[in-house]
Motif scaffolding. Structure first.
Motif, PDB file in Angstrom:
ATOM      1  N   UNK A 125      24.264 103.751  94.874  1.00  0.00           N
ATOM      2  CA  UNK A 125      24.876 102.913  95.909  1.00  0.00           C
ATOM      3  C   UNK A 125      26.228 103.467  96.368  1.00  0.00           C
ATOM      4  N   UNK A 126      26.446 103.431  97.660  1.00  0.00           N
ATOM      5  CA  UNK A 126      27.697 103.910  98.234  1.00  0.00           C
ATOM      6  C   UNK A 126      28.853 103.040  97.760  1.00  0.00           C
ATOM      7  N   UNK A 127      28.595 101.734  97.691  1.00  0.00           N
ATOM      8  CA  UNK A 127      29.585 100.767  97.220  1.00  0.00           C
ATOM      9  C   UNK A 127      28.838  99.523  96.762  1.00  0.00           C
ATOM     10  N   UNK A 128      29.557  98.617  96.114  1.00  0.00           N
ATOM     11  CA  UNK A 128      28.980  97.341  95.695  1.00  0.00           C
ATOM     12  C   UNK A 128      29.914  96.225  96.126  1.00  0.00           C
ATOM     13  N   UNK A 129      29.409  95.323  96.964  1.00  0.00           N
ATOM     14  CA  UNK A 129      30.176  94.151  97.392  1.00  0.00           C
ATOM     15  C   UNK A 129      29.890  93.029  96.412  1.00  0.00           C
ATOM     16  N   UNK A 130      30.883  92.667  95.617  1.00  0.00           N
ATOM     17  CA  UNK A 130      30.595  91.763  94.512  1.00  0.00           C
ATOM     18  C   UNK A 130      31.850  91.038  94.039  1.00  0.00           C
ATOM     19  N   UNK A 131      31.604  90.024  93.239  1.00  0.00           N
ATOM     20  CA  UNK A 131      32.665  89.346  92.505  1.00  0.00           C
ATOM     21  C   UNK A 131      32.969  90.150  91.248  1.00  0.00           C
ATOM     22  N   UNK A 132      34.224  90.127  90.803  1.00  0.00           N
ATOM     23  CA  UNK A 132      34.553  90.689  89.495  1.00  0.00           C
ATOM     24  C   UNK A 132      34.074  89.682  88.455  1.00  0.00           C
ATOM     25  N   UNK A 133      32.816  89.822  88.049  1.00  0.00           N
ATOM     26  CA  UNK A 133      32.187  88.805  87.215  1.00  0.00           C
ATOM     27  C   UNK A 133      32.768  88.736  85.805  1.00  0.00           C
ATOM     28  N   UNK A 134      33.238  89.854  85.281  1.00  0.00           N
ATOM     29  CA  UNK A 134      33.880  89.827  83.966  1.00  0.00           C
ATOM     30  C   UNK A 134      35.143  88.965  84.007  1.00  0.00           C
ATOM     31  N   UNK A 135      35.955  89.174  85.035  1.00  0.00           N
ATOM     32  CA  UNK A 135      37.193  88.401  85.167  1.00  0.00           C
ATOM     33  C   UNK A 135      36.905  86.940  85.480  1.00  0.00           C
ATOM     34  N   UNK A 136      35.903  86.700  86.324  1.00  0.00           N
ATOM     35  CA  UNK A 136      35.564  85.323  86.691  1.00  0.00           C
ATOM     36  C   UNK A 136      35.070  84.536  85.476  1.00  0.00           C
ATOM     37  N   UNK A 137      34.240  85.168  84.648  1.00  0.00           N
ATOM     38  CA  UNK A 137      33.733  84.498  83.451  1.00  0.00           C
ATOM     39  C   UNK A 137      34.833  84.295  82.418  1.00  0.00           C
ATOM     40  N   UNK A 138      35.796  85.213  82.369  1.00  0.00           N
ATOM     41  CA  UNK A 138      36.946  85.035  81.477  1.00  0.00           C
ATOM     42  C   UNK A 138      37.756  83.815  81.895  1.00  0.00           C
ATOM     43  N   UNK A 139      37.892  83.597  83.202  1.00  0.00           N
ATOM     44  CA  UNK A 139      38.578  82.400  83.692  1.00  0.00           C
ATOM     45  C   UNK A 139      37.795  81.145  83.301  1.00  0.00           C
ATOM     46  N   UNK A 140      36.466  81.212  83.375  1.00  0.00           N
ATOM     47  CA  UNK A 140      35.639  80.077  82.945  1.00  0.00           C
ATOM     48  C   UNK A 140      35.880  79.765  81.471  1.00  0.00           C
ATOM     49  N   UNK A 176      36.293  86.900  76.163  1.00  0.00           N
ATOM     50  CA  UNK A 176      37.536  86.137  76.303  1.00  0.00           C
ATOM     51  C   UNK A 176      37.691  85.127  75.157  1.00  0.00           C
ATOM     52  N   UNK A 177      36.596  84.472  74.795  1.00  0.00           N
ATOM     53  CA  UNK A 177      36.644  83.526  73.672  1.00  0.00           C
ATOM     54  C   UNK A 177      37.033  84.267  72.386  1.00  0.00           C
ATOM     55  N   UNK A 178      36.405  85.407  72.155  1.00  0.00           N
ATOM     56  CA  UNK A 178      36.680  86.185  70.944  1.00  0.00           C
ATOM     57  C   UNK A 178      38.133  86.669  70.908  1.00  0.00           C
ATOM     58  N   UNK A 179      38.633  87.096  72.048  1.00  0.00           N
ATOM     59  CA  UNK A 179      39.970  87.680  72.107  1.00  0.00           C
ATOM     60  C   UNK A 179      41.091  86.640  72.026  1.00  0.00           C
ATOM     61  N   UNK A 180      40.866  85.453  72.577  1.00  0.00           N
ATOM     62  CA  UNK A 180      41.960  84.499  72.739  1.00  0.00           C
ATOM     63  C   UNK A 180      41.839  83.200  71.953  1.00  0.00           C
ATOM     64  N   UNK A 181      40.619  82.862  71.528  1.00  0.00           N
ATOM     65  CA  UNK A 181      40.430  81.526  70.960  1.00  0.00           C
ATOM     66  C   UNK A 181      39.714  81.587  69.610  1.00  0.00           C
ATOM     67  N   UNK A 182      40.445  81.907  68.551  1.00  0.00           N
ATOM     68  CA  UNK A 182      39.817  82.059  67.228  1.00  0.00           C
ATOM     69  C   UNK A 182      39.230  80.771  66.668  1.00  0.00           C
ATOM     70  N   UNK A 183      39.647  79.634  67.186  1.00  0.00           N
ATOM     71  CA  UNK A 183      39.134  78.363  66.676  1.00  0.00           C
ATOM     72  C   UNK A 183      37.925  77.845  67.456  1.00  0.00           C
ATOM     73  N   UNK A 184      37.481  78.634  68.441  1.00  0.00           N
ATOM     74  CA  UNK A 184      36.270  78.276  69.189  1.00  0.00           C
ATOM     75  C   UNK A 184      35.115  79.146  68.710  1.00  0.00           C
ATOM     76  N   UNK A 185      34.005  78.508  68.393  1.00  0.00           N
ATOM     77  CA  UNK A 185      32.824  79.227  67.922  1.00  0.00           C
ATOM     78  C   UNK A 185      31.703  79.109  68.955  1.00  0.00           C
ATOM     79  N   UNK A 186      31.191  80.251  69.410  1.00  0.00           N
ATOM     80  CA  UNK A 186      30.025  80.255  70.304  1.00  0.00           C
ATOM     81  C   UNK A 186      28.781  80.181  69.429  1.00  0.00           C
TER      82      UNK A 186
END
Length: 313
Positions: A125-140, A176-186
């Motif tokens: 692909x020449x380019x990809x028009x997209x959301x930064x999904x990694x960053x968006x999910x980290x915000x979630x 993001x959960x692993x990096x920032x929230x040690x008291x949250x378990x997935x």
């Protein structure tokens, strides 16, 4: 003027005439093959693509399979679109690897490929028009963590594990959960795909994990399905953070079933895909990624002009 000078003058004239002359000489046809067609998200992407087609005076078509599990059908659609010898093609891959052989054929035939929403594991692909999904999910993840007080059990209902968006939204949240929230378990990651299956998964999750405090649904059907499942299970106190928009999801945010969601810019994704194709045909250099942006929205800011502009029904 000798023959050589005449030729040089003619070449310069054609270059100055640019894309307008090229477009008038032959119709510019750009088909877009999306991951689906029925979800409101894809209709919003189509709206943006159609508008770009009008603005740039090129012919645009838009199609996708009935569900986002029909990888084989999407590949057939891509093959059929390529058989029409388009000027360029837009493609949102359901499977980041499955389409690569066809995309190689497009490259060999000098048909530029513009990826949108979900990229492929290839540099074709020449380019990809997209959301930064990694960053968006980290915000979630940040929003869910905030609403459950930074501790407790949470789960993910992802839409798939084959598309780039499915993988990036899942991993962006988990990392993001692993990096920032040690008291949250997935406690679990499940794959829904559609509303019905996502609702069944949500009901199973709350039964298997009675201390569950939150769910992240990685797309429109995942979020809506999670909301329906929690309602059907008559389980209160579960914080749901979703992804995308649509009337059903906005209604669930307004009635408190879903706490909030990440919205993409689907109209912008469609528009930028067609625009990128046109620019490629003109010989313009494009970035590897066209970041179309994202926002978090909930009941408090849905009517803000910046947010309401990227929400869709």
């Amino acid at each position: 003027m000798n023959t050589k000078r005449k030729l040089l003058a003619l070449t310069a004239g054609l270059a100055l005439a640019g894309f307008t002359s090229f477009a008038s000489a032959q119709e510019i046809y750009i088909p877009l093959v999306s991951k689906g067609f029925q979800h409101q998200f894809w209709q919003a992407v189509k709206q943006g693509a159609d508008q770009a087609g009008k603005d740039y005076k090129v012919r645009v078509t838009f199609e996708g399979p009935e569900t986002e599990q029909q990888v084989d059908k999407q590949i057939d659609m891509l093959s059929a679109a390529m058989a029409k010898k388009p000027s360029a093609i837009g493609f949102a891959a359901l499977d980041s690897k499955a389409a690569i052989p066809l995309l190689r054929k497009a490259k060999a035939a000098n048909i530029p490929v513009i990826a949108f929403d979900s990229g492929v594991d290839s540099d074709i692909p020449v380019t990809t028009a997209t959301t930064n999904n990694l960053a968006a999910a980290a915000l979630a993840a940040d929003k869910l963590a905030e609403k459950i007080g930074g501790e407790g059990e949470v789960a993910v209902i992802a839409h798939d594990q084959t598309s780039r968006t499915g993988v990036d939204r899942r991993d962006g949240f988990l990392n993001q959960i692993k990096a920032k929230y040690p008291k949250i378990k997935v406690v679990d990651v499940q794959y829904g795909g559609d509303q019905l299956k996502s609702a069944e998964i949500a009901k199973t999750l709350v039964q298997a994990h009675p201390k569950l405090k939150g769910i992240f649904g990685t797309n429109e059907p995942g979020a809506i399905g999670a909301g329906k499942g929690i309602k059907e299970a008559k389980k209160s106190g579960i914080v749901i953070i979703g992804f995308d928009s649509g009337k059903a999801q906005k209604d669930m945010i307004n009635d408190g079933t879903i706490a909030g969601s990440i919205t993409q810019n689907p109209v912008g994704i469609g528009y930028k895909t067609v625009e990128a194709a046109v620019k490629t045909l003109k010989g313009e250099k494009l970035p590897t990624i066209i970041d179309t942006g994202f926002y978090y929205y909930d009941k408090s800011n849905m009517s803000d002009p910046q947010i309401s502009a990227v929400l869709y029904d």
